[in-house]
Scaffold this motif. Structure first.
Motif, PDB file in Angstrom:
ATOM      1  N   ARG A  97      -1.559  10.128   7.220  1.00 23.71           N
ATOM      2  CA  ARG A  97      -1.232   9.982   5.805  1.00 23.71           C
ATOM      3  C   ARG A  97      -0.247   8.836   5.601  1.00 23.71           C
ATOM      4  O   ARG A  97      -0.434   7.963   4.750  1.00 23.71           O
ATOM      5  N   LEU A  98       0.787   8.835   6.420  1.00 23.79           N
ATOM      6  CA  LEU A  98       1.800   7.775   6.312  1.00 23.79           C
ATOM      7  C   LEU A  98       1.168   6.410   6.548  1.00 23.79           C
ATOM      8  O   LEU A  98       1.407   5.464   5.797  1.00 23.79           O
ATOM      9  N   ALA A  99       0.310   6.331   7.579  1.00 23.48           N
ATOM     10  CA  ALA A  99      -0.323   5.049   7.906  1.00 23.48           C
ATOM     11  C   ALA A  99      -1.211   4.579   6.756  1.00 23.48           C
ATOM     12  O   ALA A  99      -1.169   3.407   6.367  1.00 23.48           O
ATOM     13  N   SER A 100      -2.015   5.501   6.173  1.00 25.58           N
ATOM     14  CA  SER A 100      -2.916   5.050   5.105  1.00 25.58           C
ATOM     15  C   SER A 100      -2.135   4.711   3.833  1.00 25.58           C
ATOM     16  O   SER A 100      -2.531   3.815   3.087  1.00 25.58           O
ATOM     17  N   LEU A 101      -1.027   5.417   3.595  1.00 20.26           N
ATOM     18  CA  LEU A 101      -0.219   5.079   2.414  1.00 20.26           C
ATOM     19  C   LEU A 101       0.362   3.674   2.534  1.00 20.26           C
ATOM     20  O   LEU A 101       0.317   2.884   1.590  1.00 20.26           O
ATOM     21  N   VAL A 102       0.886   3.364   3.718  1.00 23.59           N
ATOM     22  CA  VAL A 102       1.474   2.036   3.920  1.00 23.59           C
ATOM     23  C   VAL A 102       0.394   0.958   3.864  1.00 23.59           C
ATOM     24  O   VAL A 102       0.562  -0.085   3.219  1.00 23.59           O
ATOM     25  N   LEU A 103      -0.752   1.245   4.503  1.00 23.40           N
ATOM     26  CA  LEU A 103      -1.850   0.278   4.496  1.00 23.40           C
ATOM     27  C   LEU A 103      -2.311   0.000   3.060  1.00 23.40           C
ATOM     28  O   LEU A 103      -2.517  -1.154   2.665  1.00 23.40           O
ATOM     29  N   SER A 104      -2.463   1.069   2.269  1.00 20.47           N
ATOM     30  CA  SER A 104      -2.905   0.897   0.880  1.00 20.47           C
ATOM     31  C   SER A 104      -1.922   0.028   0.100  1.00 20.47           C
ATOM     32  O   SER A 104      -2.316  -0.859  -0.652  1.00 20.47           O
ATOM     33  N   LYS A 105      -0.622   0.269   0.307  1.00 24.11           N
ATOM     34  CA  LYS A 105       0.385  -0.531  -0.403  1.00 24.11           C
ATOM     35  C   LYS A 105       0.274  -1.999   0.000  1.00 24.11           C
ATOM     36  O   LYS A 105       0.328  -2.892  -0.849  1.00 24.11           O
ATOM     37  N   PHE A 106       0.118  -2.255   1.295  1.00 15.79           N
ATOM     38  CA  PHE A 106       0.013  -3.638   1.769  1.00 15.79           C
ATOM     39  C   PHE A 106      -1.207  -4.325   1.171  1.00 15.79           C
ATOM     40  O   PHE A 106      -1.128  -5.450   0.680  1.00 15.79           O
ATOM     41  N   VAL A 107      -2.358  -3.645   1.239  1.00 15.04           N
ATOM     42  CA  VAL A 107      -3.591  -4.271   0.739  1.00 15.04           C
ATOM     43  C   VAL A 107      -3.468  -4.562  -0.754  1.00 15.04           C
ATOM     44  O   VAL A 107      -3.834  -5.650  -1.229  1.00 15.04           O
ATOM     45  N   HIS A 108      -2.921  -3.608  -1.504  1.00 15.97           N
ATOM     46  CA  HIS A 108      -2.754  -3.834  -2.943  1.00 15.97           C
ATOM     47  C   HIS A 108      -1.826  -5.024  -3.211  1.00 15.97           C
ATOM     48  O   HIS A 108      -2.112  -5.857  -4.080  1.00 15.97           O
TER      49      HIS A 108
END
Ligand code: HEM
Lengths: 125, 133
Positions: A97-108
């Motif tokens: 969850r933490l990894a996908s949250l950070v990844l989503s923020k970066f991509v956005h």
């Protein structure tokens, strides 16, 4: 008195008092997106059949460039908040969850910066 | 007695759908709001790609526009148009609820039908503008 252990609190598994802020900015971005999205879709529909030069000419108009920048910033912010909720709902494993949250923020953030820069480059270049 | 286990040995929710769970307009529209929201996030990435290609010059733009103007690109853009119009209309419905209005069963259903119809009408209007005018 809190029954939560200090470790539980430190890991953030509880209210960090950010829920209201998230709720509020999600609503404000939604309200802003109503006119911006309608403007964008109907404008692009009128570009149907336009070639490279015509699209470039459209983006270069100051009012269009400014509206596009506002649209992109609001859109990616709203999307980031929305995708965050979806991830929190479906990704159960804490690490994933933490990894996908950070990844989503970066991509956005990357897409927002790159697309806004592209509009400015076309408009100013 | 039931003991908590990480892999419960019982049927999970998808098996309920249709057979035991009756679909209602309300739940389908709610689900569609999330589906269109996630879909539009992917659409936003495509929008970024289009603008980056435009800034990249005529060559790069042509490479992207070729796909967007092909039949499959147009189908995709048609889908994004409907998704945006639906999500936008239903988003306004959400905002009305947030102010505490329209919570009666009657109002919830009326709003649902209005949003569904408006999303189709707006999508038709956008594409009529693109192709007919
Ligand atoms: C323009 C592109 C848009 C994108 C990419 C987008 C994306 C998303 C996503 C991913 C979600 C999360 C879905 C969920 O939690 O179920 C969401 C939620 C939401 N969106 Fe959008 N959206 C867009 C436009 C709009 C517009 C125009 C409105 C107009 C009112 C709107 C209103 C909302 C609202 C109110 C929510 C929260 C719904 C809830 O509380 O469950 N969105 N959006």
């Amino acid at each position: 008195m809190s029954l939560r252990s200090p470790l539980g609190r430190a890991r953030g598994l509880g209210s960090a008092k950010q829920g209201v802020h998230h709720f509020w900015v999600q609503r404000v971005s939604s309200a802003a997106l109503v006119p911006l999205s309608l403007w964008f879709v109907f404008s692009v529909a009128r570009l149907h059949g336009a070639d490279y030069a015509a699209v470039k000419h459209w983006v270069s108009a100051p009012s269009v460039a400014v509206a596009l920048v506002l649209f992109l910033a609001t859109l990616f912010y709203h999307s980031m908040l929305g995708v965050q909720v979806v991830i929190e709902d479906y990704v159960g494993h804490e690490g994933a969850r933490l990894a996908s949250l950070v990844l989503s923020k970066f991509v956005h953030a990357i897409l927002a910066a790159a697309s806004i820069f592209a509009v400015l480059k076309v408009a100013l270049g | 007695m039931s003991t908590p286990s990480s892999a419960p040995n019982r049927p999970l929710s998808p098996f309920m759908l249709g057979q035991y769970y009756r679909f209602q307009l309300t739940s389908v529209l709610s689900f569609l709001h999330r589906l269109t929201g996630v879909g539009l996030s992917l659409g936003a990435a495509l929008l970024a790609l289009w603008l980056i290609a435009l800034a990249g010059g005529p060559w790069m733009y042509a490479a992207v526009a070729r796909h967007l103007t092909a039949w499959y690109g147009q189908v995709l853009l048609f889908g994004f148009t409907w998704a945006l119009m639906y999500h936008l209309g239903n988003g306004i419905r959400h905002l009305v609820w947030d102010f505490g209005y329209a919570f009666s069963m009657k109002a919830v259903y009326a709003g649902g039908y209005i949003v569904a119809a408006a999303s189709l009408l707006l999508t038709a209007a956008v594409w009529a503008l693109a192709y007919a005018i």
